[in-house]
Design an enzyme around this catalytic site. Structure first.
Site, PDB file in Angstrom:
ATOM      1  N   TYR A  31      -0.529  -1.329  14.925  1.00 26.24           N
ATOM      2  CA  TYR A  31      -0.158  -0.104  15.641  1.00 26.24           C
ATOM      3  C   TYR A  31      -0.446   1.124  14.788  1.00 26.24           C
ATOM      4  O   TYR A  31      -0.721   1.019  13.591  1.00 26.24           O
ATOM      5  CB  TYR A  31       1.327  -0.135  16.045  1.00 26.24           C
ATOM      6  CG  TYR A  31       2.285   0.131  14.905  1.00 26.24           C
ATOM      7  CD1 TYR A  31       2.532  -0.848  13.945  1.00 26.24           C
ATOM      8  CD2 TYR A  31       2.927   1.354  14.773  1.00 26.24           C
ATOM      9  CE1 TYR A  31       3.401  -0.606  12.894  1.00 26.24           C
ATOM     10  CE2 TYR A  31       3.798   1.606  13.728  1.00 26.24           C
ATOM     11  CZ  TYR A  31       4.027   0.622  12.789  1.00 26.24           C
ATOM     12  OH  TYR A  31       4.876   0.870  11.747  1.00 26.24           O
ATOM     13  N   ARG A  50      -7.545   3.891   9.926  1.00 28.76           N
ATOM     14  CA  ARG A  50      -6.558   2.899   9.473  1.00 28.76           C
ATOM     15  C   ARG A  50      -6.352   1.812  10.523  1.00 28.76           C
ATOM     16  O   ARG A  50      -6.185   0.639  10.207  1.00 28.76           O
ATOM     17  CB  ARG A  50      -5.236   3.603   9.129  1.00 28.76           C
ATOM     18  CG  ARG A  50      -4.234   2.679   8.453  1.00 28.76           C
ATOM     19  CD  ARG A  50      -3.023   3.414   7.917  1.00 28.76           C
ATOM     20  NE  ARG A  50      -2.245   4.024   8.976  1.00 28.76           N
ATOM     21  CZ  ARG A  50      -1.164   4.771   8.770  1.00 28.76           C
ATOM     22  NH1 ARG A  50      -0.746   5.010   7.528  1.00 28.76           N
ATOM     23  NH2 ARG A  50      -0.501   5.290   9.771  1.00 28.76           N
ATOM     24  N   HIS A 100      -0.214 -21.352  16.761  1.00 24.53           N
ATOM     25  CA  HIS A 100      -0.303 -20.386  15.664  1.00 24.53           C
ATOM     26  C   HIS A 100      -1.728 -19.883  15.419  1.00 24.53           C
ATOM     27  O   HIS A 100      -1.947 -18.712  15.209  1.00 24.53           O
ATOM     28  CB  HIS A 100       0.249 -20.991  14.361  1.00 24.53           C
ATOM     29  CG  HIS A 100       1.737 -21.025  14.328  1.00 24.53           C
ATOM     30  ND1 HIS A 100       2.485 -21.736  15.221  1.00 24.53           N
ATOM     31  CD2 HIS A 100       2.628 -20.406  13.512  1.00 24.53           C
ATOM     32  CE1 HIS A 100       3.769 -21.575  14.961  1.00 24.53           C
ATOM     33  NE2 HIS A 100       3.893 -20.757  13.929  1.00 24.53           N
ATOM     34  N   LYS A 144      -1.039  -2.167   8.870  1.00 21.44           N
ATOM     35  CA  LYS A 144       0.031  -1.616   9.718  1.00 21.44           C
ATOM     36  C   LYS A 144       0.254  -2.572  10.894  1.00 21.44           C
ATOM     37  O   LYS A 144      -0.204  -2.350  12.009  1.00 21.44           O
ATOM     38  CB  LYS A 144      -0.344  -0.203  10.189  1.00 21.44           C
ATOM     39  CG  LYS A 144       0.879   0.621  10.620  1.00 21.44           C
ATOM     40  CD  LYS A 144       0.580   2.100  10.616  1.00 21.44           C
ATOM     41  CE  LYS A 144       1.647   2.941  11.281  1.00 21.44           C
ATOM     42  NZ  LYS A 144       2.923   2.999  10.583  1.00 21.44           N
ATOM     43  N   GLU A 176       7.671   1.609  -1.765  1.00 24.12           N
ATOM     44  CA  GLU A 176       7.701   2.720  -0.803  1.00 24.12           C
ATOM     45  C   GLU A 176       9.074   2.679  -0.154  1.00 24.12           C
ATOM     46  O   GLU A 176      10.011   2.158  -0.755  1.00 24.12           O
ATOM     47  CB  GLU A 176       6.548   2.585   0.204  1.00 24.12           C
ATOM     48  CG  GLU A 176       6.516   1.260   0.934  1.00 24.12           C
ATOM     49  CD  GLU A 176       5.402   1.159   1.965  1.00 24.12           C
ATOM     50  OE1 GLU A 176       4.839   2.168   2.384  1.00 24.12           O
ATOM     51  OE2 GLU A 176       5.114   0.011   2.386  1.00 24.12           O
ATOM     52  N   LEU A 200       1.936   0.818   2.392  1.00 21.81           N
ATOM     53  CA  LEU A 200       1.062   1.309   3.449  1.00 21.81           C
ATOM     54  C   LEU A 200       0.442   2.616   2.951  1.00 21.81           C
ATOM     55  O   LEU A 200       1.162   3.482   2.430  1.00 21.81           O
ATOM     56  CB  LEU A 200       1.874   1.577   4.725  1.00 21.81           C
ATOM     57  CG  LEU A 200       1.021   2.074   5.886  1.00 21.81           C
ATOM     58  CD1 LEU A 200       0.225   0.917   6.499  1.00 21.81           C
ATOM     59  CD2 LEU A 200       1.869   2.736   6.948  1.00 21.81           C
TER      60      LEU A 200
HETATM   61  C1  LIG Z   1       6.362   1.303   5.540  1.00 22.48           C
HETATM   62  C2  LIG Z   1       5.747   2.646   5.778  1.00 22.48           C
HETATM   63  N1  LIG Z   1       5.224   3.310   4.739  1.00 22.48           N
HETATM   64  C3  LIG Z   1       4.689   4.536   4.897  1.00 22.48           C
HETATM   65  C4  LIG Z   1       4.648   5.161   6.127  1.00 22.48           C
HETATM   66  C5  LIG Z   1       4.047   6.512   6.262  1.00 22.48           C
HETATM   67  O1  LIG Z   1       2.844   6.477   6.962  1.00 22.48           O
HETATM   68  P1  LIG Z   1       2.302   7.732   7.772  1.00 22.48           P
HETATM   69  O2  LIG Z   1       2.337   8.890   6.819  1.00 22.48           O
HETATM   70  O3  LIG Z   1       0.930   7.339   8.147  1.00 22.48           O
HETATM   71  O4  LIG Z   1       3.222   7.931   8.931  1.00 22.48           O
HETATM   72  C6  LIG Z   1       5.170   4.493   7.246  1.00 22.48           C
HETATM   73  C7  LIG Z   1       5.111   5.117   8.563  1.00 22.48           C
HETATM   74  O5  LIG Z   1       5.599   4.643   9.527  1.00 22.48           O
HETATM   75  C8  LIG Z   1       5.728   3.202   7.072  1.00 22.48           C
HETATM   76  O6  LIG Z   1       6.235   2.522   8.110  1.00 22.48           O
END
Ligand SMILES: Cc1ncc(COP(=O)(O)O)c(C=O)c1O
Length: 281
Positions: A31, A50, A100, A144, A176, A200
């Site tokens: 997503y 992405r 699976h 993602k 993060e 991410l």
């Molecule tokens: C785990 C995680 N890290 C970082 C981000 C930040 O990503 P973005 O700046 O693309 O929204 C998100 C955004 O949903 C996230 O779910």
């Protein structure tokens, strides 16, 4: 609400999620969430890139409608009348009897919709409280994917403790947060985890890294410990919804003097300037 289903826009009532959609049964999908400011998609190209990368990493073929996705998202935005909000796009591997391994003949399913959303100005201006918790997610969170249970459990823990974000710690390294990237400043150095399989690569992170060039901060992309985090002058998180958001307290301990810090505020101003440049006055 109208939904984009592959290459057709239909009303929500008429969209059916198949019980054997692999997104539903396995979280087998990807997503993106993209911000709409004043009718404009923010960082569309980066989000699309992405999304395509996530699909490639999971070997999900790009679905029907992908080549006209931007046009269809614009139609969806126009029909919704939403000027400030977000668009959510999801692609699953498709529908097949539950096994699976990858199905041979499933067509991927793309869905997207638009929602109205205000800028969370209170949090952006005053900052948020966070907790730390163990990063229990799988080892490919650079993708993602729809598998967000580790993130969901972490965020829930934060909320139960009266905080709004959970900073994730793998071993003793800050990776993060449950739905955002983490930056931490000491002196004139701004630390953040390097982009690899443990975080991410946030689109807002990428924007902030560029904006940092207009400040006196030096970006240091290196793993740092939770112990180091607690001793930083300033901490902030970034994501599509919260933009650049100060973290003023972690695990009930104040960061700096417990107020949004100087450099965080500078980066927020640079972000505001960027938005003003994008939006025709
Ligand atoms: C785990 C995680 N890290 C970082 C981000 C930040 O990503 P973005 O700046 O693309 O929204 C998100 C955004 O949903 C996230 O779910």
């Amino acid at each position: 609400m109208n939904i984009l289903l592959n290459d057709e826009i239909i009303s929500r009532e008429n969209v059916m999620v198949d019980i054997e959609d692999r997104g539903y049964q396995f979280g087998d999908g990807i997503y993106e969430m993209i911000r709409i400011y004043d009718g404009l998609l923010f960082e569309w190209e980066a989000h699309l890139e992405r999304l395509v990368r996530s699909a490639k990493e999971l070997m999900i073929p790009l679905p029907k409608g992908m080549e006209v996705l931007q046009k269809n998202i614009h139609l969806l935005m126009k029909e919704s009348g939403v000027l400030n909000g977000s668009v959510y796009i999801q692609i699953t591997r498709g529908v097949s009897p539950r096994k699976h391994h990858f199905p041979e003949n499933a067509d991927p399913v793309l869905t997207a919709y638009v929602r109205e959303m205000e800028r969370p100005l209170e949090q952006i201006r005053n900052g948020i409280k966070a907790i730390t918790t163990e990063d229990i997610r799988w080892l490919r969170v650079d993708i993602k994917s729809l598998n967000l249970l580790g993130n969901v459990l972490a965020k829930q823990k934060a909320v139960e403790q009266g905080a709004s974000e959970a900073i994730l710690v793998r071993g003793d390294i800050v990776t993060e947060a449950s739905s955002s990237n983490v930056f931490a400043i000491r002196g004139q150095e701004c630390f953040t985890h390097p982009t690899n399989q443990f975080i991410l690569n946030g689109i807002t992170r990428q924007v902030v890294v560029r904006l940092m060039e207009s400040t006196n901060l030096t970006l240091v992309e290196t793993p740092f410990t939770k112990e180091a985090l607690m001793e930083m002058d300033e901490v902030f998180i970034t994501n599509t919804g919260l933009e650049v958001c100060p973290v003023i307290e972690i695990d009930e301990q104040l960061i700096g003097d417990g107020m949004p810090g100087y450099y965080t505020t500078q980066l927020q101003k640079a972000f505001e300037t960027l938005l003003l440049e994008l939006i025709p006055q």
